[in-house]
Motif scaffolding. Sequence first.
Motif, PDB file in Angstrom:
ATOM      1  N   GLU A  75      -6.560   2.443  -2.160  1.00 11.88           N
ATOM      2  CA  GLU A  75      -7.931   2.727  -2.560  1.00 11.88           C
ATOM      3  C   GLU A  75      -8.757   1.444  -2.594  1.00 11.88           C
ATOM      4  O   GLU A  75      -9.914   1.408  -2.179  1.00 11.88           O
ATOM      5  N   GLY A  76      -8.148   0.376  -3.108  1.00 15.22           N
ATOM      6  CA  GLY A  76      -8.833  -0.915  -3.110  1.00 15.22           C
ATOM      7  C   GLY A  76      -9.083  -1.420  -1.704  1.00 15.22           C
ATOM      8  O   GLY A  76     -10.160  -1.945  -1.395  1.00 15.22           O
ATOM      9  N   CYS A 135       0.822  -1.215   0.000  1.00 17.80           N
ATOM     10  CA  CYS A 135       0.000   0.000   0.000  1.00 17.80           C
ATOM     11  C   CYS A 135       0.857   1.267   0.000  1.00 17.80           C
ATOM     12  O   CYS A 135       1.229   1.786   1.065  1.00 17.80           O
ATOM     13  N   THR A 145      -2.856   3.124  -5.737  1.00 21.82           N
ATOM     14  CA  THR A 145      -4.028   2.353  -6.172  1.00 21.82           C
ATOM     15  C   THR A 145      -4.459   1.319  -5.138  1.00 21.82           C
ATOM     16  O   THR A 145      -5.654   1.102  -4.914  1.00 21.82           O
ATOM     17  N   THR A 146      -3.476   0.678  -4.505  1.00 16.96           N
ATOM     18  CA  THR A 146      -3.804  -0.429  -3.592  1.00 16.96           C
ATOM     19  C   THR A 146      -4.579   0.050  -2.374  1.00 16.96           C
ATOM     20  O   THR A 146      -5.547  -0.607  -1.955  1.00 16.96           O
TER      21      THR A 146
END
Length: 268
Positions: free
Chosen positions: A238-239, A230, A235-236
């Motif tokens: 956010e996931g 992260c 992006t990670t």
Amino acid sequence: MKRLGFIGAGNMGGAILSGLLRKGCLTADQVMVSDKAEGQLSRYAQLYPGLATTTDNRQVAKESQMILLAVKPQFLRDVLTEIRDELKGKAVISIAAGWTQAMLNQALEGTGATVLRAMPNTPALVGEGMTALCAEYTLSAEDYAFIEKVFQAVGRVVVLPERMFDGVIAVCGSSPAYLYMMLEAMGDGAVREGIPRKTAYELAAQAMLGCAKMVLETGAHPGALKDAVCSPAGTTIEGVAALERAGFRSAILEAMAACADKSREMSK
């Protein structure tokens, strides 16, 4: 070498059977298997020449020194009643969920059979199973060592007290279903982004396999491994935030609790 008899060649029994024969832990002539489905038996006989098959559970119990019971829990009592006269001095291993060591001992009282409760999972088929063996077994040291090697041939083995087995079923026995659901959902997400389905499943499956190996081989805490992926404002994270909003952790915890509760209910 003692003959190992399988009573039941369904998903779990078949996975263990195929796994140990593929690994060469036993040869086909050292194994015997019974099942009510003749088509299932024919398939295994073709896959493993020399494997003795039968629809007669009593024959397996009579001609084997060790018997692995791989039938569904609701059918186990009838099977034990059927074969008990052939179990004198034999070693019996049960992988039936909800059947405690005490229940097995009571059902086999007077037969002279020794008993071990085990909880494997279906990845044994590809040599990546996870099996918990009950610490309160009555097998001889020799028979226990033999069975431990059988399960080690198809994956990892831990020995745990029976009081932990409801949790074992939740985290090991049943968890492949949860993981397959996650893998399928990840594949759908990739397809949604335009990736062909076959490639999507390959990407998701290898990612899952790699993460599991990272935990096992590095000994790092899963949270630390998650944090390492992260990046700030990336992006990670956010996931991860989306999963947290959807109650991902809570859903997993609830699923495992429901599974363990069902196991406790079956043991009554």
